[in-house]
Every structure is written in C-alpha cells, then in structure tokens.
Design an enzyme around this catalytic site. Structure first.
Site, PDB file in Angstrom:
ATOM      1  N   LYS A   1      -3.617   5.724   7.465  1.00  0.00           N
ATOM      2  CA  LYS A   1      -4.384   5.235   8.599  1.00  0.00           C
ATOM      3  C   LYS A   1      -3.687   4.028   9.219  1.00  0.00           C
ATOM      4  CE  LYS A   1      -6.009   1.167   7.202  1.00  0.00           C
ATOM      5  NZ  LYS A   1      -5.843  -0.088   7.947  1.00  0.00           N
TER       6      LYS A   1
ATOM      7  N   SER B   1      12.872   5.383   2.753  1.00  0.00           N
ATOM      8  CA  SER B   1      12.457   4.065   3.223  1.00  0.00           C
ATOM      9  C   SER B   1      13.687   3.237   3.551  1.00  0.00           C
ATOM     10  CB  SER B   1      11.627   3.351   2.152  1.00  0.00           C
ATOM     11  OG  SER B   1      11.204   2.081   2.588  1.00  0.00           O
ATOM     12  N   ARG B   2      13.570   2.391   4.559  1.00  0.00           N
ATOM     13  CA  ARG B   2      14.689   1.510   4.911  1.00  0.00           C
ATOM     14  C   ARG B   2      14.910   0.428   3.870  1.00  0.00           C
ATOM     15  NH1 ARG B   2      13.443  -0.844  10.651  1.00  0.00           N
ATOM     16  NH2 ARG B   2      11.378  -0.961   9.708  1.00  0.00           N
TER      17      ARG B   2
ATOM     18  N   ASP C   1      -6.530  -3.247  12.537  1.00  0.00           N
ATOM     19  CA  ASP C   1      -5.945  -2.567  11.384  1.00  0.00           C
ATOM     20  C   ASP C   1      -6.985  -2.449  10.269  1.00  0.00           C
ATOM     21  OD1 ASP C   1      -3.422  -1.602   9.834  1.00  0.00           O
ATOM     22  OD2 ASP C   1      -4.275  -3.168   8.564  1.00  0.00           O
TER      23      ASP C   1
ATOM     24  N   ILE D   1       1.312  -0.764   0.479  1.00  0.00           N
ATOM     25  CA  ILE D   1       0.232   0.210   0.314  1.00  0.00           C
ATOM     26  C   ILE D   1       0.669   1.371  -0.560  1.00  0.00           C
ATOM     27  CG2 ILE D   1       0.756   1.541   2.403  1.00  0.00           C
ATOM     28  CD1 ILE D   1      -2.749   0.685   1.027  1.00  0.00           C
TER      29      ILE D   1
END
Length: 314
Positions: free
Chosen positions: A97, A43-44, A175, A21
């Site tokens: 979201k 971020s991992r 979702d 996203i």
C-alpha cells in the site's frame, strides 16, 4: 479471467524493494507461509540472505524465469513501471500500500492483469487487523449517527530519514492516513469528501497534517484528523456513535470496544493474512484491487485547501 497456470506447490515469489517494511513484515510473514518459496529479491540497496539478489526487477525476471509472482514494496512513485514489467512477463503481482501514485495508474494495471491472465492484489494491510471484521459486523447491525477517524503518529519514529514520503507522489501524512481510509471504506457506508484542509510544511511538498470532512451516501457526517507530528502515545482510532452504543476501533484496528467495554482483542497478524489472501486469488485466477482508499486521497488533494505551516526538520 484466464489464469496463468500456477502449480499446486509453493508459489515461487520474488520481492522487490528491500527496505524497512520488507524486513519488519514481509520476510517474517513469508518465512511462516507454506504457500510460498521466496526465490529472489531485487533492490538498489538492500539484500535478502540466502537467495539470489539483483539490482533491478528486470534483472531478476531475466535471471529467474521460474518466478510465478512478485511482491512490490518500493515507494509508490516507482511502483507502476515495476508492476507493468511484471504483469507483461505474466507474473502475479502483490502491491504494497498504496498500490500506486495515482488512481489511473492502478486502473491501467488492472486492465493489464486481465489481458495477461494473471492476478493483481492491492494489499490494504490495515483491513486485516484483528478487530476490523468485528467492527464491520457491529456497524452493520446498528444505526450510525456519526463517525470520526483520528490517526496521529510521529513520522520521525516510523519513517526516519525517508525523504521519498515528502516528495510529490509520496503522500505525506496520507501514507499512514490511507491505512485509516482502508478500514473506514470497509466498515462504514459509502462516503465522499466535502471539504479538506492540508497542512504543508513550508519546506516540504507533501502535507504533515490533514483535516477532512466526509458525508456518507445516506447523509451521515464523518470527520478525519491526520497528524504526523504526534508526540507521546500514538493513536489510530475510528469512532462511531450508534443506537447500540459508542464504538471505538483502536490500535489501527487491533481492539474493538463498545461503551468502554472491550469486545474484541486478538494478536496482530496483518501480513500473514495478506499473503494468505494473495495465495487465494492466485490459485483462483482472480484479482483483488479496491481503489476506494486511494480515490479518497486523490479527492483530498483535489478539494483540499493548502495551509502552509512551519518548516519541518527530521
């Protein structure tokens, strides 16, 4: 609320959770918005080119004290701790979201934003689809007799190999369904769930389909059909029977038709509009956190009858 002062130049933003996203929507929107300077990412697994990248939000905030805001785009099960860390560091927070895994988490974040004098934004992107406001205006001028929400798509197309969506707190078919609810709660009268049936694959912890009935505060029936195994054309539609004709808001809010005639159709610009709104509330020193869509999801799980269906495989 007393705002954490943000200079009038571009807002220095860090983004957390560099996944699909972010690459598809957030980065292109930010690249065209002069309100922001994308200054860091955490971020991992993913990285953003040409800016510093960190493994965690804590490492990013420690190394980048000049950040004024963060955009949190990790799965909802992990968002609360990251949001709390950012708010306690007096950073403005943009929540992808759904804004959290539970209603109570986000209520706590709202209070924490007020305490620390920063802005919190629950970013319901589908509300910013181009025909949503036109649909809202049409329904406000009409007498509604019934409404229906039909949101049907193929999870294998939109969430390939993303196991988090099936885990507890991952929402399953809600979702995408929460996108429908974010529009419906914006354009329809207040409503509440009266019954629900949730279809759980026998090998998953979240539903793959849902059949929900609502009643509005003035007694109108609203139905919602969610399906995450839709093949062929995908459908994201809200329909309403009114005294001024049958309204169809289609394409996830992209097109509005009345009695089959298109009355509103513009290019999609949801994420640019989200970031415009976030800049507005940061500058104004306020928050924008509507929990109605998330509350409906919680109510569906609370009232819903669990129906076990055939195992789902990617």
């Amino acid at each position: 609320m007393t705002s954490n002062p943000t200079r009038l130049g571009p807002i220095k933003l860090g983004i957390v959770g560099v996944g699909k996203i972010v690459r598809d929507q957030h980065l292109p929107a930010l690249a065209k918005d002069a309100n922001y300077q994308l200054a860091a990412a955490a971020s991992r697994h993913g990285k953003v080119d040409d800016i510093p990248n960190y493994p965690t939000i804590e490492a990013m905030l420690d190394a980048e004290p000049g950040l004024e805001a963060v955009s949190l785009c990790m799965p909802p099960q992990f968002r609360y701790d990251a949001a709390r860390t950012a708010l306690e560091a007096r950073k403005h927070v943009f929540l992808e979201k759904p804004p959290g895994a539970t209603v109570s988490e986000v209520e706590d974040l709202k209070a924490l934003a007020v305490k620390n004098g920063v802005s919190l934004f629950a970013s319901w992107h589908s509300r910013y689809a181009p025909a949503v406001e036109a649909a809202r205006a049409f329904l406000a001028s009409a007498r509604i007799s019934s409404a229906a929400i039909n949101w049907k798509e193929d999870v294998r197309r939109w969430h390939p190999n993303q196991e988090w969506i099936w885990a507890p707190g991952g929402f399953g078919v809600f979702d995408p369904g929460i996108n429908a609810l974010s529009i419906a709660t914006h354009i329809l009268p207040p409503m509440f769930i009266t019954s629900a049936v949730l279809d759980f694959p026998e090998n998953r912890a979240s539903p793959v389909a849902a059949h929900v009935s609502f009643r509005t505060s003035n007694g109108l029936p609203v139905t919602m059909e969610l399906d995450w195994l839709q093949t062929g054309p995908q459908s994201w539609d809200i329909l309403a029977e009114t005294d001024k004709g049958k309204m169809v808001l289609s394409g996830g809010g992209a097109k509005l038709a009345v009695d089959g005639k298109i009355v509103h159709d513009e290019p999609e610009a949801e994420y640019p509009m989200l970031y415009k709104r976030f800049a507005e509330i940061v500058r104004a020193g306020v928050s924008d956190v509507d929990l109605a869509p998330l509350q409906h999801v919680a109510d569906a799980f609370m009232l819903g009858k669990r129906n076990v269906v055939e195992a789902f495989f990617d």
